[in-house]
Every structure is written in C-alpha cells, then in structure tokens.
Design an enzyme around this catalytic site. Structure first.
Site, short mmCIF file in Angstrom:
data_model
loop_
_atom_site.label_atom_id
_atom_site.label_comp_id
_atom_site.label_asym_id
_atom_site.label_seq_id
_atom_site.Cartn_x
_atom_site.Cartn_y
_atom_site.Cartn_z
CE LYS A 1 45.44 47.65 34.74
NZ LYS A 1 45.40 46.34 34.05
N GLY B 1 47.41 35.16 35.73
CA GLY B 1 46.98 36.56 35.73
C GLY B 1 46.99 37.12 34.31
CG HIS C 1 48.48 37.22 41.79
ND1 HIS C 1 48.91 36.31 40.85
CD2 HIS C 1 47.76 38.15 41.11
CE1 HIS C 1 48.48 36.68 39.65
NE2 HIS C 1 47.78 37.79 39.78
CB CYS D 1 44.00 39.45 40.16
SG CYS D 1 45.21 39.82 38.88
CG ASN E 1 45.76 34.54 39.90
OD1 ASN E 1 46.22 33.57 40.50
ND2 ASN E 1 45.68 34.60 38.59
CD GLN F 1 51.01 40.84 39.82
OE1 GLN F 1 51.45 41.92 40.17
NE2 GLN F 1 50.13 40.72 38.85
N1 LIG Z 1 43.41 36.15 35.00
C1 LIG Z 1 43.31 36.86 36.10
O1 LIG Z 1 43.93 36.56 37.16
C2 LIG Z 1 42.45 38.08 36.13
C3 LIG Z 1 42.22 38.67 37.36
C4 LIG Z 1 41.45 39.82 37.43
C5 LIG Z 1 40.90 40.32 36.29
N2 LIG Z 1 41.12 39.71 35.09
C6 LIG Z 1 40.48 40.28 33.92
O2 LIG Z 1 39.43 39.37 33.54
C7 LIG Z 1 39.26 39.41 32.15
C8 LIG Z 1 39.38 38.01 31.58
O3 LIG Z 1 40.68 37.50 31.84
P1 LIG Z 1 41.11 36.02 31.51
O4 LIG Z 1 42.35 35.83 32.28
O5 LIG Z 1 39.98 35.06 31.69
O6 LIG Z 1 41.44 36.13 29.93
P2 LIG Z 1 41.50 34.97 28.83
O7 LIG Z 1 41.85 33.67 29.45
O8 LIG Z 1 42.37 35.51 27.77
O9 LIG Z 1 40.00 34.86 28.27
C9 LIG Z 1 39.38 35.91 27.62
C10 LIG Z 1 37.99 35.48 27.15
O10 LIG Z 1 37.34 36.65 26.69
C11 LIG Z 1 36.66 36.36 25.48
N3 LIG Z 1 36.57 37.62 24.71
C12 LIG Z 1 37.58 38.43 24.33
N4 LIG Z 1 37.09 39.49 23.63
C13 LIG Z 1 35.75 39.34 23.60
C14 LIG Z 1 34.69 40.08 23.01
N5 LIG Z 1 34.91 41.20 22.33
N6 LIG Z 1 33.43 39.63 23.18
C15 LIG Z 1 33.19 38.50 23.88
N7 LIG Z 1 34.15 37.74 24.44
C16 LIG Z 1 35.42 38.15 24.29
C17 LIG Z 1 37.52 35.31 24.81
O11 LIG Z 1 36.70 34.63 23.89
P3 LIG Z 1 37.23 33.40 22.99
O12 LIG Z 1 37.48 32.29 23.97
O13 LIG Z 1 36.10 33.08 22.06
O14 LIG Z 1 38.47 33.88 22.33
C18 LIG Z 1 37.99 34.48 26.01
O15 LIG Z 1 37.07 33.45 26.28
C19 LIG Z 1 40.31 40.40 31.61
O16 LIG Z 1 39.70 41.66 31.51
C20 LIG Z 1 41.35 40.42 32.70
O17 LIG Z 1 42.08 41.62 32.73
C21 LIG Z 1 41.87 38.60 34.99
#
Ligand SMILES: NC(=O)c1ccc[n+]([C@@H]2O[C@H](COP(=O)([O-])OP(=O)(O)OC[C@H]3O[C@@H](n4cnc5c(N)ncnc54)[C@H](OP(=O)(O)O)[C@@H]3O)[C@@H](O)[C@H]2O)c1
Length: 344
Positions: free
Chosen positions: A213, A159, A242, A128, A318, A155
């Site tokens: 990264k 994130g 961010h 992000c 982000n 950030q």
């Molecule tokens: N947040 C940001 O700004 C951002 C920006 C760029 C990239 N990312 C990337 O985007 C991804 C998601 O981030 P997030 O911020 O949305 O995280 P999050 O709020 O923690 O949500 C993660 C989600 O993934 C699901 N999950 C985890 N393990 C899984 C599996 N093995 N199979 C299926 N579903 C699974 C969880 O399911 P449950 O709800 O059932 O627990 C949850 O709904 C990450 O890889 C992160 O690094 C995030």
C-alpha cells in the site's frame, strides 16, 4: 455559506475522530448522520449522538458521506458506497477498496488536491502510514526530485482500529500482572512489550500488504512510478501516532538545511528540533503528535557516505492526518473549489 447534509459511516476509532474534527473545524453542516452496523446512542466530547444502522435509505438526501467502516466484502464501503453515490452523495472513503482504481482520485489536499477535480462520486483517502510519510516526502520530491526512498515505520495500535487500542491496554495489564497473554486482539503475536514486523499478511516477493500500500499509493499520489521505494512496516506498542524513519536520495543536490527550509514552508508540516522545540521537546514523538493536525518532522541529517542523500524522522496522528482529518480536508477542498458534485 451553503451548509451540507453529512454522513459519517463507522463509529470506531476513525469515525469518532471524524465527528470531533467536523465540529472542531466548524464544518458547514446542516445535518450530521452517524451510521454504523447497529443503532445506539454514543457520547463524543460530552455531546450525545444517535447512531443509526447503515442501510441504502440512510443516505437519502446526504451530500457528503465520509466512510470509516471496516474494509472487505462486508465492510461499509463495499456494501454502501455505490448506494450513497446513486443517491447523490460524494463518498470519501478511508478504506483500501477504491484507492488503486484509476477512476478514483487518491488525495492528500496539500499534495495533489487538483486530482479531485474530475471525481466521479468516490474519492479515496490514503493509508495512514503513507499519508503521514508523504507529508514529509512530497515537498522534498517537488524541490529536489526523490529518486529513491527507504522507509521503516513504527505504527501505533490504533491503526488497527478500536480493537487494537483495547487489545494493547488489556495485554499490557495482563503482562504487568505476569499473566499469559491469550487474547491477541487481531495481532498475530502479543503486541504488549513487543514489536511486530509480521502484523500484515505477506504478499508478493515477501512484502506485506501494508508495505505494498505504501509503495503503490506513494506512486499514485505523487504521480511518479519511477521513485524507487523500499519499505518495512512495523507495529509497535504505542496507542496513537505513526513514526517513520525516511532515507532519501535525490536527483538535485540536497542538504539538511535546504530540506529543513522546505519543511518549514510546507503547509501541514511542523519542524520539531533544537531550533524549534514543541512543548519543550526537540524531537517528534507519537505523544507529541497525538491530537495535532501537522506531521512533525525532525532528526534531519545527511547520509555520510552518499551525495544527495539524507535522513529524516516524521511522526503524525494516524487517526487525524492519517485518516479523519485528511478526509474532512478533502471535503473542505471540494467545497472551496465547487467540486462537491461529480464532474459530468
Ligand atoms: N485506524 C486508523 O489509523 C486508520 C487510518 C486510515 C484508514 N483507516 C481505515 O478506516 C476505516 C475505519 O477504521 P477504524 O480504525 O475506525 O475501524 P474500527 O475502529 O474497527 O471501526 C469500524 C467501524 O465501522 C463500522 N462498520 C463496519 N462494517 C460496517 C458496515 N458494513 N456498514 C456500516 N458500518 C460498518 C463498525 O460499526 P459497529 O461499531 O456498529 O460495529 C465500526 O463503527 C477502515 O477502513 C480502516 O482501514 C484506519
């Protein structure tokens, strides 16, 4: 127009935004499946959705799979991306698993959309902080060739996912009541009323994994390893958006006026300054960027001591350009170009 069977994997901070953005942009969908670790119903913007448990079979028939599950061995992409591809889907992953794989395109459509052409089924969405910063840096690199950049990030806690948002809220409430903060919510130290330059694991040469990264992804997306980068990533107690302070030195002569002109012409960039305020505000800020698609650029000014060098400030949502929006834009680009199916 053909409509696609789409899966969103992960129903956290990014997954929810993906569902919202698919709807907002009228994405051509025949079906939308939302998958996570466990099944349940979930409401997004007043619409109830069924969330299903992610299994290999859940990808049967899916043509476009947008992954936003957590990273690592037990994360969604590590467990299910190959299964989805095997079943005929193109995977667009938000995690870091595949980003540096030379066979996987790492794409911001406005910058290197053509890299999607020869994908083999998996496409990576950038980090992000890298995505928001590159929306400003890439057009200047194209126009003036950036030789060196020094970047410091500010950030937001989103994130770190839904847990980070919840953590800041709870810690702030506790701090305002004068209570001791015991639940760090995944942060190494309290984030409420604090600033953490130690939020990420420290790796080679004292740089954090987030800083690595930023540097590696910038080189891959711009297709130029020769840009000298010095990055410091910092977590601050804001919820969404961010901010990044960017100093650049260029090969060709550059002035703030010339840089501003480039920014104004760049898709996905919005200049926010005295000349073109946004909602009466003359400087990009997280609360101004939240919910918007553009990266907001401002504070463009010269380096007073160095020729061909200037500074700018960029802020982007982000969860949108840094994650969900960029992933949906990749899918739109694939459809537009007829590249949804992998090249032979
Ligand atoms: N947040 C940001 O700004 C951002 C920006 C760029 C990239 N990312 C990337 O985007 C991804 C998601 O981030 P997030 O911020 O949305 O995280 P999050 O709020 O923690 O949500 C993660 C989600 O993934 C699901 N999950 C985890 N393990 C899984 C599996 N093995 N199979 C299926 N579903 C699974 C969880 O399911 P449950 O709800 O059932 O627990 C949850 O709904 C990450 O890889 C992160 O690094 C995030």
């Amino acid at each position: 127009m053909k409509k696609f069977k789409v899966a969103v994997v992960g129903a956290g901070a990014v997954g929810v935004q993906m569902v919202r953005i698919l709807k907002q942009r009228n994405f051509p969908m025949e079906e939308l499946r939302i998958l996570a670790r466990s099944s349940r119903t979930m409401e997004i913007d007043g619409t109830k959705y069924q969330v299903r448990e992610t299994t290999p079979d859940a990808f049967d028939g899916v043509e476009i799979a947008l992954f936003a599950g957590t990273e690592g061995e037990k994360g969604a992409a590590a467990q299910f991306a190959a299964e989805a591809v095997k079943r005929g889907a193109v995977v667009i992953d938000n995690g870091s698993e595949f980003r540096m794989d030379p066979a996987v395109p790492l794409v911001i459509p406005e910058i290197n959309g053509d890299a999607l052409k020869n994908h083999k089924g998996i496409i990576a969405n950038p980090n992000c902080t890298a995505a928001v910063m590159l929306m400003g840096l890439a057009p200047l690199h194209k126009a003036f060739r950036v030789k060196r950049a020094v970047i410091s990030s500010y950030q937001a806690v989103s994130g770190a996912g839904a847990k980070g948002i919840d953590g800041l809220r709870k810690q702030t409430e506790a701090a305002l009541k004068g209570e001791k903060i015991t639940d760090l919510s995944g942060f190494p130290n309290p984030i409420a009323f604090n600033i953490l330059a130690n939020n990420w694991a420290i790796e080679e040469q004292g740089y954090s994994n987030e800083e690595w990264k930023m540097m590696k992804e910038t080189h891959k997306i711009l297709g130029d390893d020769s840009i000298e980068l010095a990055v410091t990533t910092v977590r601050v107690p804001t919820f969404v958006g961010h901010g990044e302070s960017v100093w650049i030195e260029t090969e060709k002569p550059v002035t703030p006026e010339a840089a501003r002109e480039i920014f104004v012409k760049s898709p996905g960039v919005l200049v926010v300054d005295e000349k073109t305020p946004l909602n009466g505000v003359t400087c990009p800020m997280p609360t101004l960027a939240e919910g918007r698609d553009e990266s907001l650029v401002g504070r463009i000014r010269p380096d007073l001591y160095k020729k061909n060098a200037l500074l700018f400030w960029v802020v982007g949502d982000n969860l949108r350009k840094g994650a969900a929006l960029n992933a949906v834009q990749i899918a739109e680009h694939l459809i537009l170009k007829g590249w949804v199916k992998p090249s032979a």
